[in-house]
Scaffold this active site. Structure first.
Site, PDB file in Angstrom:
ATOM      1  N   GLU A 106       0.926  -1.170   0.019  1.00 20.86           N
ATOM      2  CA  GLU A 106       0.155   0.139   0.022  1.00 20.86           C
ATOM      3  C   GLU A 106       0.900   1.320  -0.089  1.00 20.86           C
ATOM      4  OE1 GLU A 106      -2.342  -0.518   3.424  1.00 20.86           O
ATOM      5  OE2 GLU A 106      -2.923  -2.796   2.864  1.00 20.86           O
ATOM      6  N   ASP A 124       1.421  -4.048  13.287  1.00 18.57           N
ATOM      7  CA  ASP A 124       0.000  -4.597  13.979  1.00 18.57           C
ATOM      8  C   ASP A 124      -0.941  -5.160  12.922  1.00 18.57           C
ATOM      9  OD1 ASP A 124       0.317  -2.410  16.338  1.00 18.57           O
ATOM     10  OD2 ASP A 124       1.390  -2.144  14.570  1.00 18.57           O
ATOM     11  N   PHE A 125      -0.700  -4.721  11.328  1.00 17.32           N
ATOM     12  CA  PHE A 125      -1.744  -5.013  10.463  1.00 17.32           C
ATOM     13  C   PHE A 125      -1.416  -6.581  10.147  1.00 17.32           C
ATOM     14  CE2 PHE A 125      -1.481  -0.438   8.825  1.00 17.32           C
ATOM     15  CZ  PHE A 125      -2.073   0.078  10.162  1.00 17.32           C
ATOM     16  N   ILE A 126      -0.530  -7.144  10.282  1.00 16.39           N
ATOM     17  CA  ILE A 126      -0.223  -8.525   9.934  1.00 16.39           C
ATOM     18  C   ILE A 126      -1.333  -9.376  10.405  1.00 16.39           C
ATOM     19  CG2 ILE A 126       2.211  -8.308   9.392  1.00 16.39           C
ATOM     20  CD1 ILE A 126       2.637 -10.232  12.010  1.00 16.39           C
ATOM     21  N   HIS A 137      -0.789   0.900  16.471  1.00 11.62           N
ATOM     22  CA  HIS A 137       0.266   1.280  15.420  1.00 11.62           C
ATOM     23  C   HIS A 137       1.790   1.073  15.978  1.00 11.62           C
ATOM     24  CE1 HIS A 137      -3.107   2.773  13.009  1.00 11.62           C
ATOM     25  NE2 HIS A 137      -2.235   2.769  11.898  1.00 11.62           N
ATOM     26  N   PHE A 187       2.136  -1.229   8.609  1.00  8.51           N
ATOM     27  CA  PHE A 187       2.585  -1.437  10.063  1.00  8.51           C
ATOM     28  C   PHE A 187       2.383  -2.861  10.693  1.00  8.51           C
ATOM     29  CE2 PHE A 187       1.322   3.118   9.770  1.00  8.51           C
ATOM     30  CZ  PHE A 187       2.122   3.758  10.707  1.00  8.51           C
ATOM     31  N   GLU A 190      -4.936  -6.207   2.757  1.00 12.32           N
ATOM     32  CA  GLU A 190      -3.510  -7.246   3.226  1.00 12.32           C
ATOM     33  C   GLU A 190      -3.770  -8.456   3.093  1.00 12.32           C
ATOM     34  OE1 GLU A 190      -4.877  -4.679   4.975  1.00 12.32           O
ATOM     35  OE2 GLU A 190      -3.357  -3.398   5.664  1.00 12.32           O
TER      36      GLU A 190
END
Lengths: 326, 339
Positions: free
Chosen positions: A29, A85-87, A129, A83, A60
């Site tokens: 992104e 965290d987004f995994i 984040h 970030f 994602e």
């Protein structure tokens, strides 16, 4: 030899490998035209063009799924999850798909790809984040997990990760992007699964990762200067594969082990290393293995609270001094 | 009169007797093989779980014949049919279900992870929806390298309510990827009727427009219809004209999995669909097109023989050897995570 920022080292590392191998492609992104939210991919789009450096929607699962499908069939993709965290949003790929495909297919399929992600705290982004999530991925058989602390390591480990035939989690620390370090000219290639002794010492071993490395080094200087404690600082660099040889060697030399971890305390990587050392080097130890970590909390946004949560040099010094002096 | 009608039909036939017999052969072999798999379960020779496609054979066969060597298929845990349809030998498929050394993955993967890269079967994915983005990635590789293969991705109606379905569709369209998404709508999301949990009537077809795609909903029990639809979509993808989403209407004769007798289905529903059974339809089709009954019978006899041979080979094969426990965790072939 030139001084380079951690951020520019990311660009140079990716660039080096994309120049070398046209099968290396990059997606994420805002990574192409915008150059990344952390500006860690600036210029790649201009240099390698829209077919190799691609902006994706905020999807994602599609990013990691597509990276995996491409990797399984011949490319070597680098996928950015903005970030770390987004995994969690695409964890199926990280926990179930990428790391198991080689095993489940009895070696018919390999999945050579790199997931880059901005990990860690220190920039006041709050609980969603700022997490240090390398532990989430460390426990999964089939994945490799890397977290560099310096520009030269970023380049060398990035190259090694891209050339590796396994899925590799590459945790860049967002609070380190602006930091600088000396980087030699020419191609740089490092080895995954090698820890680095950054400061030799005789009284205790401090293991650290990513942002905690400069803080551990700072603490070691204070310990030496003010408390007569000569600490050895080891940058773990890679959690999987784990360089237990260097770690056990250092403990054998110093007899004391401290881990400095940014992650919340429960089941942090230091716990695994403490277990290995207790199992295999118990008789080398002159005292308890002590873990210095973030408390078991989500991270606050307020700057003074975030500072209070994360280990820093003063807190590392204080803890080590008290344990060492009994 | 009848003879003239048949002659006319054959003269205008866009499929031809050879392809028709191939479509019939695949359907018969898939049916026989899956029925054998069911028998082997009852004998406790197949352990774990299994998800049969009895009643859905026309979709696998139609696409199997339409796909070319080098095309990649991605399927789900209900993937026996799609695996066989790409030419994977029966003993390798059944052997994997029986977790024997002769199996496709020597017993390490099991029925839900059938894979044969050699045949373009790029995996069976047991987490609903995971493989749609993966198929996009395979298609992206083809587009980027200039390879001419098409990635075909099979999934059930339940998948259309997963986020990855929507992410993959959008992604495939904006990148104009050579991928064909095939929804096998067998009316049930596991144990629940799909219409009870879905906002639209056609779970895939009605959503195609949201991604700028044509709504394609076809009779998934008619192998000719599936074959024609598949050929057109694959050709479109191969020509660089982007993805398609196809909803094939079909019906699962048995329950969701081995553990499910399918008792939630209303009385008479199965019987109604048995009248529209793909094999029944197709045998009649062969006859309508003047193909000799002995050709169909020869296929049926040969299929039964193949299943017998495969079963005996599997029974004689040893279990997966112990040393496989720790192989291929990492690409170096081993499992070491530390030095």
């Amino acid at each position: 030899m030139a001084e380079l920022s951690y951020r520019d080292a990311v660009i140079r590392g990716i660039s080096q490998e994309m120049e070398r191998d046209k099968n290396v492609v990059f997606l994420g992104e805002d990574v192409a035209k915008a150059g990344g939210v952390f500006k860690a991919t600036v210029g790649l789009y201009e240099k390698f063009g829209p077919l190799r450096v691609r902006d994706t929607p905020i999807s994602e699962q599609a990013i990691l799924g597509a990276a995996m499908g491409a990797a399984m069939t011949g490319l070597r993709p680098i996928a950015e999850i903005m970030f770390s965290d987004f995994i969690a949003v695409c964890f199926d790929y990280i926990a179930n798909e990428m790391p198991k495909i080689s095993y489940m297919t009895n070696g018919q399929i390999r999945c050579p790809l790199v997931i880059r992600t901005g990990n860690g705290a220190g920039v006041r982004f709050g609980a969603q984040h700022s997490q240090s999530v390398e532990n989430w991925t460390m426990m999964i058989p089939g994945l490799k997990v890397v977290a560099p602390s310096s520009p030269v390591d970023v380049i060398g480990l990035m190259a090694a990760a891209i050339r590796d035939d396994n899925p590799v989690m590459f945790h860049e620390h967002k609070a380190l992007y602006a930091t600088k370090g000396e980087v030699p000219d020419g191609e740089i290639i490092d080895t995954l699964g090698t820890a680095k002794i950054l400061r030799a010492g005789s009284d205790c071993t401090i293991l650290a990762l990513a942002l905690m490395v400069p803080r551990a080094l700072e603490a070691a200087e204070i310990l030496a200067r003010e408390h007569g404690i000569n600490a050895e600082v080891v940058d773990v660099r890679s959690l999987v594969p784990l360089d237990t040889q260097t770690i056990l060697g250092s403990v054998a030399k110093t007899g004391r082990l401290f881990t400095v971890e940014e992650n919340p305390r429960l089941l942090g990587w230091g716990a695994e290393i403490a277990s290995i050392v207790a199992d295999e080097a118990f008789w080398d130890l002159d005292g308890p293995i002590v873990r210095i970590t973030t408390p078991h909390i989500p991270l606050p946004a307020a700057d003074h609270l975030e500072d209070l949560a994360l280990p820093n040099a003063a807190r590392i010094v204080d803890k080590i001094k008290r344990v060492m002096n009994g | 009169m009848a003879k003239t009608a048949k002659t006319t039909a054959l003269a205008n036939d866009d499929i031809g007797p050879e392809t028709r017999l191939e479509l019939y052969r695949l359907q018969v072999e898939i049916r026989d093989c899956e029925k054998r798999a069911h028998d082997l379960f009852l004998q406790n020779m197949i352990k774990g779980t299994s998800h049969l496609s009895l009643g859905q054979e026309a979709i696998a066969a139609g696409f199997g014949v339409a796909m070319k060597k080098g095309d990649k298929s991605f399927c789900t845990y209900r993937g026996h049919a799609h695996t066989l349809a790409r030419g994977v030998p029966m003993e390798a498929m059944l052997g994997e279900l029986m977790l024997r050394d002769i199996g496709l993955m020597r017993g390490k993967g099991g029925s839900m992870h059938l894979t044969s890269v050699e045949h373009g079967v790029m995996g069976s994915y047991a987490i609903i929806g995971a493989h749609l983005p993966i198929a996009c990635g395979s298609a992206w590789r083809a587009q980027y390298l200039g390879d001419k293969d098409v990635s075909v991705c099979f999934f059930g109606d339940g998948t259309t309510n997963i986020g990855a379905f929507h992410e993959a569709l959008n992604f495939a369209v904006i990148w104009k990827l050579p991928v064909v998404f095939v929804c096998e709508n067998n009316l049930y999301m596991e144990y629940t009727p799909i219409h009870e949990v879905t906002a639209v009537h056609n779970p895939a077809g009605d959503r195609a427009g949201a991604y700028g795609l044509e709504k394609i909903v076809v009779d998934g029990n008619d192998a000719d219809v599936v074959y024609r639809t598949a050929t057109a979509a694959i050709e479109k993808a191969r020509n660089g004209d982007g993805p398609s989403l196809i909803e094939c209407l079909t019906y699962r004769h048995s329950g969701h999995s081995r553990a499910d007798p399918g008792k939630y289905r209303p009385a008479g529903e199965l019987e109604k669909w048995m009248e529209h059974d793909p094999l029944k339809i197709y045998k009649q089709r062969l006859s309508d097109f003047g193909i000799a009954e002995r050709d169909a019978l020869a296929i049926e006899t040969e299929s039964k023989r193949k299943v017998e041979v495969a079963t005996e080979l599997c029974k004689a094969s040893p279990s997966a050897p112990e040393e496989l426990l720790t192989t291929d965790v990492y690409a170096d072939g081993g499992w070491a995570w530390r030095n």
